[in-house]
Design a protein around this motif. Sequence first.
Motif, mmCIF file in Angstrom:
data_model
loop_
_atom_site.group_PDB
_atom_site.id
_atom_site.type_symbol
_atom_site.label_atom_id
_atom_site.label_comp_id
_atom_site.label_asym_id
_atom_site.label_seq_id
_atom_site.Cartn_x
_atom_site.Cartn_y
_atom_site.Cartn_z
ATOM 1 N N UNK A 49 0.846 -1.199 0.000
ATOM 2 C CA UNK A 49 0.000 0.000 0.000
ATOM 3 C C UNK A 49 0.878 1.244 0.000
ATOM 4 N N UNK A 50 0.452 2.253 -0.756
ATOM 5 C CA UNK A 50 1.080 3.570 -0.668
ATOM 6 C C UNK A 50 -0.036 4.599 -0.605
ATOM 7 N N UNK A 51 0.238 5.699 0.024
ATOM 8 C CA UNK A 51 -0.787 6.717 0.157
ATOM 9 C C UNK A 51 -0.191 8.096 0.304
ATOM 10 N N UNK A 52 -1.061 9.081 0.103
ATOM 11 C CA UNK A 52 -0.632 10.473 0.223
ATOM 12 C C UNK A 52 -1.829 11.337 0.598
ATOM 13 N N UNK A 53 -1.536 12.444 1.247
ATOM 14 C CA UNK A 53 -2.579 13.418 1.552
ATOM 15 C C UNK A 53 -2.936 14.161 0.279
ATOM 16 N N UNK A 54 -4.221 14.456 0.120
ATOM 17 C CA UNK A 54 -4.672 15.166 -1.071
ATOM 18 C C UNK A 54 -5.799 16.109 -0.685
ATOM 19 N N UNK A 55 -5.796 17.275 -1.289
ATOM 20 C CA UNK A 55 -6.887 18.223 -1.094
ATOM 21 C C UNK A 55 -8.047 17.787 -1.983
ATOM 22 N N UNK A 56 -9.186 17.497 -1.379
ATOM 23 C CA UNK A 56 -10.376 17.060 -2.112
ATOM 24 C C UNK A 56 -11.470 18.070 -1.804
ATOM 25 N N UNK A 101 -7.011 11.269 2.324
ATOM 26 C CA UNK A 101 -5.902 10.387 2.001
ATOM 27 C C UNK A 101 -6.267 9.573 0.776
ATOM 28 N N UNK A 102 -5.426 9.610 -0.222
ATOM 29 C CA UNK A 102 -5.589 8.801 -1.425
ATOM 30 C C UNK A 102 -4.615 7.644 -1.284
ATOM 31 N N UNK A 103 -5.131 6.427 -1.477
ATOM 32 C CA UNK A 103 -4.286 5.251 -1.346
ATOM 33 C C UNK A 103 -4.408 4.374 -2.577
ATOM 34 N N UNK A 104 -3.378 3.609 -2.832
ATOM 35 C CA UNK A 104 -3.409 2.613 -3.901
ATOM 36 C C UNK A 104 -2.583 1.437 -3.424
ATOM 37 N N UNK A 105 -2.934 0.280 -3.934
ATOM 38 C CA UNK A 105 -2.164 -0.880 -3.521
ATOM 39 C C UNK A 105 -2.688 -2.158 -4.127
ATOM 40 N N UNK A 106 -2.255 -3.245 -3.545
ATOM 41 C CA UNK A 106 -2.709 -4.555 -3.979
ATOM 42 C C UNK A 106 -2.647 -5.503 -2.802
ATOM 43 N N UNK A 127 -7.517 1.191 -5.879
ATOM 44 C CA UNK A 127 -7.292 2.612 -5.630
ATOM 45 C C UNK A 127 -8.422 3.072 -4.719
ATOM 46 N N UNK A 128 -8.116 3.890 -3.751
ATOM 47 C CA UNK A 128 -9.130 4.494 -2.891
ATOM 48 C C UNK A 128 -8.882 5.993 -2.909
ATOM 49 N N UNK A 129 -9.820 6.728 -3.517
ATOM 50 C CA UNK A 129 -9.665 8.171 -3.634
ATOM 51 C C UNK A 129 -11.023 8.839 -3.502
ATOM 52 N N UNK A 130 -11.163 10.039 -4.037
ATOM 53 C CA UNK A 130 -12.431 10.767 -3.910
ATOM 54 C C UNK A 130 -13.595 10.060 -4.606
ATOM 55 N N UNK A 131 -13.303 9.096 -5.459
ATOM 56 C CA UNK A 131 -14.367 8.323 -6.122
ATOM 57 C C UNK A 131 -14.678 7.034 -5.389
ATOM 58 N N UNK A 132 -14.054 6.812 -4.243
ATOM 59 C CA UNK A 132 -14.316 5.617 -3.448
ATOM 60 C C UNK A 132 -13.290 4.524 -3.671
#
Length: 133
Positions: free
Chosen positions: A58-65, A71-76, A96-101
Amino acid sequence: MKYVVALALVAVAAARPQEVVEKTLADFGILRMASSQSDDGRTFQYAYETADPAAQDVSGELKQIGEEAGTVQRGSYSFTAPDENGNPVDITINWVADERGFQPQGDAIPVAPVDPNAEAQAAAYASAPQQFE
């Protein structure tokens, strides 16, 4: 007096240094484990792999939404599961987990069949009179 001697022997036996057994992560079935975070705390990563076998990266970063910070994350993640015949099959899900779920992708995720009436239903809905409450 016998009781005093017996109690002293029990106390000496209980106070002797115990043998220290050090265990590693591998002793608990963890083959790989890592994590890191940027100095400013805005990004992170973590990963593990177990002997059974299962793994996650998993990797993630803070994002202004909009006006909020998120927090936007992506992984496997992967694991082994039995198929319909009981044979082991490796399963991997990328996500992927972001502003779209949460958006998982992988061959093991079922896909709904195409609705043969979707076009007709959309046309009927579009031509229906609008009702307002």
